[in-house]
Write an enzyme that holds these catalytic residues in place. Structure first.
Site, PDB file in Angstrom:
ATOM      1  N   ASP A 131      38.563  38.830  29.233  1.00  0.00           N
ATOM      2  CA  ASP A 131      38.117  40.167  29.627  1.00  0.00           C
ATOM      3  C   ASP A 131      39.390  40.928  29.962  1.00  0.00           C
ATOM      4  OD1 ASP A 131      36.278  42.201  30.251  1.00  0.00           O
ATOM      5  OD2 ASP A 131      36.407  41.702  32.381  1.00  0.00           O
ATOM      6  N   ALA A 188      39.552  37.691  37.951  1.00  0.00           N
ATOM      7  CA  ALA A 188      39.125  38.466  39.128  1.00  0.00           C
ATOM      8  C   ALA A 188      38.252  39.659  38.709  1.00  0.00           C
ATOM      9  CB  ALA A 188      40.347  38.956  39.896  1.00  0.00           C
ATOM     10  N   PRO A 189      37.273  40.015  39.543  1.00  0.00           N
ATOM     11  CA  PRO A 189      36.978  39.455  40.862  1.00  0.00           C
ATOM     12  C   PRO A 189      36.133  38.183  40.853  1.00  0.00           C
ATOM     13  CG  PRO A 189      35.538  41.302  40.435  1.00  0.00           C
ATOM     14  CD  PRO A 189      36.487  41.230  39.271  1.00  0.00           C
ATOM     15  N   GLY A 190      35.677  37.726  39.680  1.00  0.00           N
ATOM     16  CA  GLY A 190      35.048  36.418  39.616  1.00  0.00           C
ATOM     17  C   GLY A 190      33.594  36.381  39.189  1.00  0.00           C
ATOM     18  N   SER A 191      32.979  37.510  38.923  1.00  0.00           N
ATOM     19  CA  SER A 191      31.556  37.487  38.570  1.00  0.00           C
ATOM     20  C   SER A 191      31.301  36.728  37.271  1.00  0.00           C
ATOM     21  CB  SER A 191      31.004  38.912  38.468  1.00  0.00           C
ATOM     22  OG  SER A 191      31.691  39.654  37.481  1.00  0.00           O
ATOM     23  N   GLU A 196      44.215  34.457  37.216  1.00  0.00           N
ATOM     24  CA  GLU A 196      44.381  35.882  37.530  1.00  0.00           C
ATOM     25  C   GLU A 196      45.858  36.185  37.714  1.00  0.00           C
ATOM     26  OE1 GLU A 196      44.220  39.637  37.884  1.00  0.00           O
ATOM     27  OE2 GLU A 196      42.389  38.525  37.408  1.00  0.00           O
ATOM     28  N   ALA A 216      41.533  36.317  32.636  1.00  0.00           N
ATOM     29  CA  ALA A 216      41.725  37.388  33.620  1.00  0.00           C
ATOM     30  C   ALA A 216      40.467  37.429  34.481  1.00  0.00           C
ATOM     31  CB  ALA A 216      41.981  38.717  32.921  1.00  0.00           C
ATOM     32  N   ASP A 225      50.766  34.651  34.160  1.00  0.00           N
ATOM     33  CA  ASP A 225      50.639  35.633  33.088  1.00  0.00           C
ATOM     34  C   ASP A 225      49.837  34.960  31.977  1.00  0.00           C
ATOM     35  OD1 ASP A 225      51.093  37.155  30.715  1.00  0.00           O
ATOM     36  OD2 ASP A 225      52.941  37.954  31.550  1.00  0.00           O
ATOM     37  N   CYS A 265      36.413  47.076  29.120  1.00  0.00           N
ATOM     38  CA  CYS A 265      35.525  48.134  29.612  1.00  0.00           C
ATOM     39  C   CYS A 265      36.099  49.481  29.199  1.00  0.00           C
ATOM     40  CB  CYS A 265      35.325  48.047  31.125  1.00  0.00           C
ATOM     41  SG  CYS A 265      36.854  48.178  32.086  1.00  0.00           S
TER      42      CYS A 265
END
Length: 200
Positions: free
Chosen positions: A79, A12-15, A34, A10, A61, A132
């Site tokens: 994540d 995005a956003p890519g950090s 993603e 998963a 998916d 998170c």
């Protein structure tokens, strides 16, 4: 190495993808996946902006990888999509859609994702599971379900020495469960799981 294969389920956003690419020195291969169509564009923008050359973007998916690419990756980062309780300090709106029902539904999705990721992991490989959010249902319980399903093929690698003072946020199993008051930061959960054998 040039043959290392990593999956970011998963991305995005890519950090995290860009950090992985930096650690790999743009060698080997990263699948940056993603599921959310609206977030693929920003993922592509960030990977391009940071000069990542060893990543391929996919839009699937995450539950498909275990069946389609069994034992294909040396390392996997999941994540996971979560209820976001840990970001409430900076974004009070994060809790607008929170409910016990949505939390339970997310936990079911998270287990399906971690199960797929574990199947896609090579024996000897490492799976990082993170969220998170703060509740045990989306964190420890998801990991314990995987450990229970594969008691002879999955083990926890403790993170209590990952950084100075990490022991303050370590659970008895060796997960990191960071509550905002511990380090005056956002809330986060991280588990490092090693696949020790081939599974059926």
């Amino acid at each position: 190495t040039d043959t290392t294969r990593v999956l970011d389920v998963a991305a995005a956003p890519g950090s995290k993808t860009t950090q992985i690419a930096a650690r790999m020195m743009n060698r080997g291969a990263i699948i940056a996946n993603e599921y959310s169509a609206s977030r693929v564009k920003v993922l592509h923008a960030n990977i391009s902006r940071c000069g990542v050359q060893n990543a391929a973007l996919t839009h699937f998916d995450g539950r498909v990888f275990g069946a389609v690419l069994p034992e294909a990756f040396d390392a996997i980062l999941l994540d996971a999509p979560c209820s976001g309780e840990g970001v409430m300090r900076k974004d009070p709106d994060a809790m607008r859609h929170w409910s016990l029902e949505s939390m339970s539904a997310l936990a079911q999705t998270q287990y399906a994702l971690i199960l797929s990721a574990f199947h896609a992991l090579k024996p000897g490989g490492v799976l990082i599971y993170s969220t998170c959010t703060l509740n045990a249902q989306e964190n420890q319980q998801v990991c314990h379900a995987l450990l229970t399903a594969f008691p002879d093929a999955c083990q926890v690698e403790p993170l209590n020495t990952l950084f100075p003072e990490a022991h303050q946020a370590a659970t008895p199993e060796g997960f990191l469960h960071v509550f905002p008051q511990i380090f005056d930061c956002e809330g986060v959960f991280v588990a490092r799981l090693r696949k020790t054998a081939t599974i059926a």
